[in-house]
Design an enzyme around this catalytic site. Sequence first.
Site, PDB file in Angstrom:
ATOM      1  N   ILE A  47       3.486  -6.392   3.252  1.00 19.41           N
ATOM      2  CA  ILE A  47       2.514  -7.473   3.108  1.00 19.41           C
ATOM      3  C   ILE A  47       2.971  -8.376   1.974  1.00 19.41           C
ATOM      4  O   ILE A  47       3.215  -7.918   0.855  1.00 19.41           O
ATOM      5  CB  ILE A  47       1.100  -6.926   2.817  1.00 19.41           C
ATOM      6  CG1 ILE A  47       0.703  -5.857   3.849  1.00 19.41           C
ATOM      7  CG2 ILE A  47       0.086  -8.064   2.749  1.00 19.41           C
ATOM      8  CD1 ILE A  47       0.697  -6.323   5.284  1.00 19.41           C
ATOM      9  N   GLU A  48       3.078  -9.656   2.262  1.00 21.54           N
ATOM     10  CA  GLU A  48       3.440 -10.668   1.276  1.00 21.54           C
ATOM     11  C   GLU A  48       2.220 -11.544   1.056  1.00 21.54           C
ATOM     12  O   GLU A  48       1.662 -12.092   2.010  1.00 21.54           O
ATOM     13  CB  GLU A  48       4.613 -11.504   1.824  1.00 21.54           C
ATOM     14  CG  GLU A  48       5.040 -12.646   0.939  1.00 21.54           C
ATOM     15  CD  GLU A  48       6.163 -13.479   1.573  1.00 21.54           C
ATOM     16  OE1 GLU A  48       6.598 -14.446   0.928  1.00 21.54           O
ATOM     17  OE2 GLU A  48       6.583 -13.176   2.710  1.00 21.54           O
TER      18      GLU A  48
END
Length: 123
Positions: free
Chosen positions: A117-118
């Site tokens: 997850i960014e």
Amino acid sequence: MLISHIDHIVLTVSDIERSVAFYKRVLLMQEVSFANGRKAVKFGCQKINFQILGQEPRNLAQVGSGDVCLISDWPLGDVVNHLAGEGVEIVEGPVEKSGASGPIQSVYFLDPDLNLIEVSVYM
């Protein structure tokens, strides 16, 4: 344009309830149910649907194979502090990257199934 925006993405996970709880707690998303009890989390006009391995025969994704970039309205320092407060380890960042509309600053972490997850903010 043929495509105007993303409506939803699907992540393959090992435990849907655990994933819903994580995304609600860490990313402050809203839980939704649809299509005979399937689960998702919603933010703005988009959502993330969750499925377990083999639930959708057309989708050959494996558990933890997701990689998604989410844009925040919060300053990145506030995002970092929030993640720390939730006990989430940042695996990279802050770092400058290239977003769909220009330069972004990003931090990366893993969800419970190791999907990357960014969370990013435009510069």
